[in-house]
Design a protein around this motif. Structure first.
Motif, PDB file in Angstrom:
ATOM      1  N   ALA A 171      30.045  61.584  23.671  1.00 35.23           N
ATOM      2  CA  ALA A 171      30.991  61.992  22.999  1.00 35.23           C
ATOM      3  C   ALA A 171      32.361  61.356  22.873  1.00 35.23           C
ATOM      4  CB  ALA A 171      31.151  63.459  23.300  1.00 35.23           C
ATOM      5  N   ASP A 172      32.560  60.919  23.738  1.00 31.54           N
ATOM      6  CA  ASP A 172      34.051  60.138  23.953  1.00 31.54           C
ATOM      7  C   ASP A 172      33.716  58.459  24.458  1.00 31.54           C
ATOM      8  OD1 ASP A 172      36.774  59.435  24.296  1.00 31.54           O
ATOM      9  OD2 ASP A 172      37.033  60.684  25.899  1.00 31.54           O
ATOM     10  N   PRO A 173      33.197  57.684  23.727  1.00 30.83           N
ATOM     11  CA  PRO A 173      33.021  56.469  24.579  1.00 30.83           C
ATOM     12  C   PRO A 173      34.008  55.352  24.747  1.00 30.83           C
ATOM     13  CG  PRO A 173      32.139  56.581  22.023  1.00 30.83           C
ATOM     14  CD  PRO A 173      32.538  57.705  22.489  1.00 30.83           C
ATOM     15  N   THR A 174      35.219  56.118  24.136  1.00 31.74           N
ATOM     16  CA  THR A 174      36.510  55.152  24.655  1.00 31.74           C
ATOM     17  C   THR A 174      37.326  55.868  25.461  1.00 31.74           C
ATOM     18  OG1 THR A 174      37.701  56.099  22.633  1.00 31.74           O
ATOM     19  CG2 THR A 174      36.548  54.233  22.160  1.00 31.74           C
ATOM     20  N   ASP A 175      36.919  56.765  26.128  1.00 33.62           N
ATOM     21  CA  ASP A 175      37.852  57.675  27.149  1.00 33.62           C
ATOM     22  C   ASP A 175      39.303  57.955  26.511  1.00 33.62           C
ATOM     23  OD1 ASP A 175      35.740  56.880  29.065  1.00 33.62           O
ATOM     24  OD2 ASP A 175      36.784  55.113  29.773  1.00 33.62           O
ATOM     25  N   SER A 176      38.841  58.542  25.359  1.00 30.95           N
ATOM     26  CA  SER A 176      40.390  59.169  24.925  1.00 30.95           C
ATOM     27  C   SER A 176      40.736  60.324  25.233  1.00 30.95           C
ATOM     28  CB  SER A 176      40.149  59.263  23.221  1.00 30.95           C
ATOM     29  OG  SER A 176      38.957  60.353  23.142  1.00 30.95           O
ATOM     30  N   GLY A 177      39.873  60.867  26.125  1.00 28.56           N
ATOM     31  CA  GLY A 177      40.130  62.297  26.721  1.00 28.56           C
ATOM     32  C   GLY A 177      40.770  62.048  28.016  1.00 28.56           C
ATOM     33  N   PHE A 178      41.015  60.690  28.392  1.00 27.94           N
ATOM     34  CA  PHE A 178      41.611  60.609  29.528  1.00 27.94           C
ATOM     35  C   PHE A 178      42.720  59.511  29.424  1.00 27.94           C
ATOM     36  CE2 PHE A 178      37.205  60.985  30.137  1.00 27.94           C
ATOM     37  CZ  PHE A 178      37.031  61.919  31.498  1.00 27.94           C
ATOM     38  N   PRO A 179      43.998  60.088  28.992  1.00 32.46           N
ATOM     39  CA  PRO A 179      44.980  59.177  28.559  1.00 32.46           C
ATOM     40  C   PRO A 179      45.629  58.530  29.695  1.00 32.46           C
ATOM     41  CG  PRO A 179      45.578  61.759  28.846  1.00 32.46           C
ATOM     42  CD  PRO A 179      44.171  61.647  28.736  1.00 32.46           C
ATOM     43  N   ALA A 180      45.423  58.641  30.945  1.00 35.06           N
ATOM     44  CA  ALA A 180      46.028  58.074  32.044  1.00 35.06           C
ATOM     45  C   ALA A 180      45.291  56.735  32.147  1.00 35.06           C
ATOM     46  CB  ALA A 180      45.858  58.757  33.289  1.00 35.06           C
ATOM     47  N   VAL A 181      44.305  56.353  31.447  1.00 33.18           N
ATOM     48  CA  VAL A 181      43.485  55.043  31.632  1.00 33.18           C
ATOM     49  C   VAL A 181      43.423  54.205  30.397  1.00 33.18           C
ATOM     50  CG1 VAL A 181      42.046  55.634  33.413  1.00 33.18           C
ATOM     51  CG2 VAL A 181      41.152  55.875  31.226  1.00 33.18           C
ATOM     52  N   PRO A 182      43.635  52.838  30.513  1.00 36.82           N
ATOM     53  CA  PRO A 182      43.648  52.150  29.218  1.00 36.82           C
ATOM     54  C   PRO A 182      42.356  52.218  28.604  1.00 36.82           C
ATOM     55  CG  PRO A 182      44.181  50.671  31.231  1.00 36.82           C
ATOM     56  CD  PRO A 182      44.023  52.238  31.625  1.00 36.82           C
ATOM     57  N   PRO A 183      41.948  52.077  27.441  1.00 38.77           N
ATOM     58  CA  PRO A 183      40.870  52.302  26.656  1.00 38.77           C
ATOM     59  C   PRO A 183      39.516  51.325  27.244  1.00 38.77           C
ATOM     60  CG  PRO A 183      42.187  51.785  25.117  1.00 38.77           C
ATOM     61  CD  PRO A 183      43.324  51.961  26.395  1.00 38.77           C
ATOM     62  N   HIS A 184      40.040  50.213  27.702  1.00 35.20           N
ATOM     63  CA  HIS A 184      38.661  49.246  28.214  1.00 35.20           C
ATOM     64  C   HIS A 184      39.263  48.636  29.461  1.00 35.20           C
ATOM     65  CE1 HIS A 184      36.377  50.074  24.709  1.00 35.20           C
ATOM     66  NE2 HIS A 184      37.414  49.798  24.021  1.00 35.20           N
ATOM     67  N   GLY A 185      38.478  48.609  30.308  1.00 35.80           N
ATOM     68  CA  GLY A 185      38.587  47.827  31.604  1.00 35.80           C
ATOM     69  C   GLY A 185      38.102  46.435  31.267  1.00 35.80           C
ATOM     70  N   ARG A 186      37.919  45.546  32.482  1.00 38.11           N
ATOM     71  CA  ARG A 186      37.233  44.277  32.067  1.00 38.11           C
ATOM     72  C   ARG A 186      35.887  44.336  32.322  1.00 38.11           C
ATOM     73  NH1 ARG A 186      36.900  38.977  35.544  1.00 38.11           N
ATOM     74  NH2 ARG A 186      35.355  40.618  36.371  1.00 38.11           N
ATOM     75  N   ALA A 187      35.371  45.247  33.015  1.00 35.55           N
ATOM     76  CA  ALA A 187      33.789  45.381  33.301  1.00 35.55           C
ATOM     77  C   ALA A 187      33.492  46.380  32.499  1.00 35.55           C
ATOM     78  CB  ALA A 187      33.794  45.746  34.712  1.00 35.55           C
ATOM     79  N   ASP A 188      32.288  46.464  32.207  1.00 34.73           N
ATOM     80  CA  ASP A 188      31.336  47.660  31.561  1.00 34.73           C
ATOM     81  C   ASP A 188      30.975  48.474  32.741  1.00 34.73           C
ATOM     82  OD1 ASP A 188      29.667  49.341  30.278  1.00 34.73           O
ATOM     83  OD2 ASP A 188      27.890  47.862  30.484  1.00 34.73           O
ATOM     84  N   ALA A 189      32.130  49.733  32.709  1.00 34.40           N
ATOM     85  CA  ALA A 189      32.090  50.621  33.981  1.00 34.40           C
ATOM     86  C   ALA A 189      31.126  51.394  33.537  1.00 34.40           C
ATOM     87  CB  ALA A 189      33.422  51.459  33.861  1.00 34.40           C
ATOM     88  N   ALA A 190      30.835  52.028  32.567  1.00 37.92           N
ATOM     89  CA  ALA A 190      29.674  53.099  32.559  1.00 37.92           C
ATOM     90  C   ALA A 190      28.204  52.318  32.395  1.00 37.92           C
ATOM     91  CB  ALA A 190      29.638  53.624  30.953  1.00 37.92           C
ATOM     92  N   GLY A 191      28.172  51.033  31.948  1.00 40.98           N
ATOM     93  CA  GLY A 191      26.748  50.336  32.205  1.00 40.98           C
ATOM     94  C   GLY A 191      26.408  50.294  33.681  1.00 40.98           C
ATOM     95  N   SER A 192      27.422  49.905  34.605  1.00 42.14           N
ATOM     96  CA  SER A 192      26.971  49.787  35.970  1.00 42.14           C
ATOM     97  C   SER A 192      27.068  50.907  36.820  1.00 42.14           C
ATOM     98  CB  SER A 192      27.920  48.579  36.668  1.00 42.14           C
ATOM     99  OG  SER A 192      29.302  49.084  36.512  1.00 42.14           O
ATOM    100  N   PHE A 193      27.214  52.163  36.145  1.00 46.23           N
ATOM    101  CA  PHE A 193      27.779  53.381  37.253  1.00 46.23           C
ATOM    102  C   PHE A 193      26.671  53.803  38.075  1.00 46.23           C
ATOM    103  CE2 PHE A 193      29.101  57.863  37.018  1.00 46.23           C
ATOM    104  CZ  PHE A 193      29.784  57.704  38.474  1.00 46.23           C
ATOM    105  N   GLU A 194      25.572  53.817  37.365  1.00 41.82           N
ATOM    106  CA  GLU A 194      24.435  54.170  38.237  1.00 41.82           C
ATOM    107  C   GLU A 194      24.175  53.665  39.408  1.00 41.82           C
ATOM    108  OE1 GLU A 194      21.358  56.903  35.674  1.00 41.82           O
ATOM    109  OE2 GLU A 194      22.806  56.137  34.197  1.00 41.82           O
ATOM    110  N   ARG A 195      24.091  52.277  39.150  1.00 45.30           N
ATOM    111  CA  ARG A 195      23.777  51.340  40.174  1.00 45.30           C
ATOM    112  C   ARG A 195      24.892  51.318  41.326  1.00 45.30           C
ATOM    113  NH1 ARG A 195      26.190  46.738  40.789  1.00 45.30           N
ATOM    114  NH2 ARG A 195      26.854  46.590  38.814  1.00 45.30           N
ATOM    115  N   ARG A 196      26.036  51.436  40.851  1.00 48.48           N
ATOM    116  CA  ARG A 196      27.067  51.601  41.805  1.00 48.48           C
ATOM    117  C   ARG A 196      27.137  52.868  42.730  1.00 48.48           C
ATOM    118  NH1 ARG A 196      32.024  51.931  39.251  1.00 48.48           N
ATOM    119  NH2 ARG A 196      31.155  52.033  37.081  1.00 48.48           N
TER     120      ARG A 196
END
Ligand code: PHB
Length: 554
Positions: A171-196
């Protein structure tokens, strides 16, 4: 702001509608960084104009917001709700000092964060940010996949939790519901989340290699309660100019581990429940009186519902309904319906008969308000004072041997120089300066008097060190200073101290007038009481805002 996840669940039948609507207004204000016009609030909440008007006047009465022209503005007093949560969970009180000393010994930032559904919310910050990175505030929310703590919490997620996470991501792939974080980090945070998450489960720590923003790296470990559940995560945060994620882990993991051990010991030592809250009828009596005074413009059920959250203060991690009713003076049925409503909105959770406040309470403006500086806290109080006395009012702090203005609300100009924020004058010749000098420890005051050259700025300026010492002693005793034409001919100023939570004088506020317009006696009789009341209001805000945060002086 709650990220849009699933279709909204209808409130239970017993829910208190005005409390739901009041909280919706507070959330919209918080999402707009504390200020929004009533018209915008109507559009954003979808509520009727008359409803928003009543919510705003009720929250203005409770001191949770101010009305400035067409805008509603969040006020520091609102932080008493977040303070109640932070006091109830006890993490800043029990673990904060350990986080602070870890930050001192590593000379890196250290934070404490708690799980908030599929997010991570900050509960404590020991900041040593030097370069180029953003700083999160207490109450700020990260998506779990962005940052080190989330993978630690997700290690315990159920299938349902993962499903919620997937839905939110979709529903919110750009993290717009989280105003404290910039829209994109350098890494693919979601892609690596389950492994991390799997790695975190196995290793007992988790790293953030620029998942939030380029340059920002962190390593975190969970702090577990006696039953082995993670209650929070401690992160050490650095920057790629000093460390890679890898070198940070190597450098800090042993000491982080030690601190976590000490934190777990502190948690179990501090685990005995606080004494039940004192029975009180004050909140209930106050809302009743406000209702009588304001009539339909005061929504009693909203004010009462918010009062319920404050019952958990003083370390009451969880309370049964009866204790909530007793602490607030509310009827049991009223307290119960409020708790049901707050639970529906995830501000309260329950376990059997026991209710506990959740970190989601911090979304009600806490992050924004915790970042207010002393001048920002002060300004509206000076505006109110000037409206009352129709003379200019200011706040100043000590800066070397000068005072420096940090806030000012002018009326007509009566000085030959135009005073603005930043203006400096010699402390010895001004009322605010003398108030500030009188607040110094005796030896420091004497030292300053000995080294300051007391130049006559007008024919009235006190230039004798002995006389000035006596004036400062008297200022300390009487709690105010009046200076007549010593800085500039024709100018009279009366000033009082502003104390922080520890009782230290951190600033002075004054009212300045034309010496020819009236007498010094008039200044003492007519200006001193409202000036003192203003200082007391600023101090009350500082008490609340400074309880778990640090108020920046300017
Ligand atoms: C922070 O406290 O600012 C922080 C914590 C964990 C992270 C990144 C930043 O992964």
């Amino acid at each position: 702001m709650t990220p849009p996840v699933t279709a909204e669940v209808a409130p239970p039948q017993e829910a208190v509608g005005p409390l739901i609507r009041g909280l919706a207004v507070l959330r919209e204000l918080a999402a707009a960084d504390g200020r929004r016009s009533v018209g915008d609030l109507v559009r954003a909440t979808g509520l009727a104009r008359s409803t928003v008007d009543r919510v705003v006047s009720t929250l203005a009465r409770t001191g949770y917001l101010r009305v400035e022209g067409r805008d509603a503005v969040l006020a520091p007093r609102l932080m008493e709700l977040g303070n109640a949560y932070l006091s109830a969970c006890r993490l800043p009180d029990l673990l904060g000092p350990l986080a602070d000393s870890l930050a001192d010994s590593l000379d890196e930032s250290v934070s404490i964060a708690v799980p908030d559904q599929d997010g991570v919310r900050f509960a404590h910050q020991a900041t040593r940010r030097r370069a180029m990175s953003l700083t999160f505030r207490i109450g700020d929310l990260l998506p779990a996949e962005r940052g080190a703590p989330g993978a630690l919490f997700a290690a315990d997620w159920t299938g349902e939790d993962w499903e919620r996470w997937h839905l939110r991501r979709a529903a919110d792939p750009t993290d717009s519901g989280f105003p404290a974080v910039p829209p994109h980090g350098r890494a693919d945070a979601a892609g690596s989340f389950e492994r991390r998450t799997a790695d975190a489960r196995e290793q007992g720590w988790s790293a953030d290699d620029q998942l939030i923003e380029p340059g920002l790296v962190a390593v975190a470990m969970p702090v577990r309660d006696s039953r082995g559940r993670p209650v929070c995560a401690v992160s050490v945060v650095s920057h790629t100019s000093r460390h890679s994620a890898e070198s940070l882990r190597e450098a800090v993991l042993p000491r982080l581990r030690e601190t976590v051990g000490a934190m777990e010991a502190a948690l179990s030592a501090g685990a005995e429940p606080a004494a039940p809250p004192a029975a009180g009828s004050a909140p209930a009596a106050w809302t009743r009186a406000s209702k009588q005074e304001l009539g339909p413009e005061f929504v009693e059920s909203l004010a009462r519902g918010l009062t319920v959250l404050t019952a958990f203060d003083q370390g009451h991690a969880e309370l049964p309904l009866t204790a909530v009713a007793e602490a607030t003076g509310l009827a049991r049925a009223t307290a119960r319906r409020s708790l049901i409503t707050l639970e529906h909105l995830d501000y309260v959770a329950h376990d059997g008969r026991l209710f506990r406040p959740t970190p989601r309470i911090l979304e009600l403006g806490f992050a924004h308000l915790s970042a207010l500086t002393l001048p920002q806290i002060t300004q509206p109080h000076l505006v109110e004072l000037v409206g009352q006395v129709h003379e200019s009012a200011s706040m100043a702090v000590l800066s070397g041997d000068d005072i420096q203005y940090v806030a000012r609300v002018p009326t007509v100009r009566i000085m030959s120089v135009n005073i603005t924020v930043g203006t400096r004058f010699p402390a010895y010749a001004t009322a605010m300066g003398r108030v500030l000098l009188s607040g110094l420890p005796a030896h420091e005051r004497a030292e300053r008097l000995a080294r300051t050259e007391l130049k006559p700025l007008t024919r009235h300026t006190v230039t004798s060190a002995d006389r000035l010492a006596a004036i400062l002693e008297r200022a300390e005793r009487e709690g105010y200073v009046l200076v007549d034409e010593e800085l500039e001919e024709g100018l009279r100023s009366i000033a009082v101290p502003v104390h922080d939570r520890t009782g230290r004088v951190v600033a002075a506020v004054n009212v300045s007038t034309h010496a020819s317009r009236s007498t010094a006696e008039h200044a003492r009789e007519d200006l001193l009481p409202p000036l003192r009341a203003t200082a007391a209001r600023i101090e009350a805000d500082m008490q609340i805002a400074g309880r778990y945060g640090r108020i920046t002086p300017a």
